[in-house]
Design a protein around this motif. Structure first.
Motif, PDB file in Angstrom:
ATOM      1  N   MET A  74       0.901  -1.208  -0.005  1.00  0.00           N
ATOM      2  CA  MET A  74       0.021   0.081  -0.117  1.00  0.00           C
ATOM      3  C   MET A  74       0.965   1.118   0.047  1.00  0.00           C
ATOM      4  N   LEU A  75       1.974   1.238   0.656  1.00  0.00           N
ATOM      5  CA  LEU A  75       3.155   2.353   0.783  1.00  0.00           C
ATOM      6  C   LEU A  75       3.602   2.574  -0.688  1.00  0.00           C
ATOM      7  N   TYR A  76       3.776   1.376  -1.357  1.00  0.00           N
ATOM      8  CA  TYR A  76       3.937   1.701  -3.134  1.00  0.00           C
ATOM      9  C   TYR A  76       3.129   2.448  -3.633  1.00  0.00           C
ATOM     10  N   TRP A  77       1.884   2.125  -3.450  1.00  0.00           N
ATOM     11  CA  TRP A  77       0.788   2.789  -4.376  1.00  0.00           C
ATOM     12  C   TRP A  77       0.904   4.353  -3.777  1.00  0.00           C
ATOM     13  N   THR A  78       1.068   4.589  -2.517  1.00  0.00           N
ATOM     14  CA  THR A  78       1.192   5.874  -2.124  1.00  0.00           C
ATOM     15  C   THR A  78       2.157   6.792  -2.764  1.00  0.00           C
ATOM     16  N   ALA A  80      -3.301  10.014  -2.788  1.00  0.00           N
ATOM     17  CA  ALA A  80      -2.008   9.788  -2.138  1.00  0.00           C
ATOM     18  C   ALA A  80      -1.914   9.962  -0.504  1.00  0.00           C
ATOM     19  N   LYS A  81      -2.753  10.859  -0.280  1.00  0.00           N
ATOM     20  CA  LYS A  81      -2.878  11.273   1.318  1.00  0.00           C
ATOM     21  C   LYS A  81      -3.976  10.333   1.915  1.00  0.00           C
ATOM     22  N   ILE A  82      -4.917   9.896   1.242  1.00  0.00           N
ATOM     23  CA  ILE A  82      -5.793   9.066   1.790  1.00  0.00           C
ATOM     24  C   ILE A  82      -5.108   7.363   1.817  1.00  0.00           C
ATOM     25  N   LEU A  83      -4.520   7.212   0.907  1.00  0.00           N
ATOM     26  CA  LEU A  83      -3.610   5.671   1.091  1.00  0.00           C
ATOM     27  C   LEU A  83      -2.460   5.961   2.322  1.00  0.00           C
ATOM     28  N   PHE A  84      -1.873   7.078   2.220  1.00  0.00           N
ATOM     29  CA  PHE A  84      -0.988   7.320   3.469  1.00  0.00           C
ATOM     30  C   PHE A  84      -1.390   7.164   4.632  1.00  0.00           C
ATOM     31  N   PHE A  85      -2.813   7.620   5.000  1.00  0.00           N
ATOM     32  CA  PHE A  85      -3.267   7.746   6.522  1.00  0.00           C
ATOM     33  C   PHE A  85      -3.614   6.174   6.592  1.00  0.00           C
ATOM     34  N   ILE A  86      -4.316   5.643   5.646  1.00  0.00           N
ATOM     35  CA  ILE A  86      -4.685   4.300   5.916  1.00  0.00           C
ATOM     36  C   ILE A  86      -3.307   3.374   6.146  1.00  0.00           C
ATOM     37  N   PHE A  87      -2.348   3.565   5.448  1.00  0.00           N
ATOM     38  CA  PHE A  87      -0.807   2.866   5.953  1.00  0.00           C
ATOM     39  C   PHE A  87      -0.685   3.104   7.182  1.00  0.00           C
ATOM     40  N   ILE A  88      -0.687   4.657   7.667  1.00  0.00           N
ATOM     41  CA  ILE A  88      -0.595   4.901   8.998  1.00  0.00           C
ATOM     42  C   ILE A  88      -1.195   4.222  10.044  1.00  0.00           C
TER      43      ILE A  88
END
Length: 58
Positions: free
Chosen positions: A1-5, A31-39
């Motif tokens: 998922m971090l890759y897609w961010t 990218a922001k949404i994916l980043f926060f999901i990753f966190i």
């Protein structure tokens, strides 16, 4: 998922440089949404490991 961010962030930067404002904005938001999901998933994983009593694998 971090890759897609990171991919979305790179797309947003390239689109911003080339002047495609709408595409850059959409890619940035994605990218922001994916980043926060990753966190959130990272924090959940860390809490689960602390509860189980497992340390990092060496």
């Amino acid at each position: 998922m971090l890759y897609w961010t990171i991919v979305c962030l790179v797309v947003a930067i390239i689109a911003g440089v080339l002047g495609f404002g709408g595409i850059a904005g959409a890619a940035t938001e994605f990218a922001k949404i994916l980043f926060f999901i990753f966190i959130v998933l990272l924090v959940i994983s860390l809490i689960a490991n602390v509860i189980r009593g497992r340390g990092p694998k060496v």
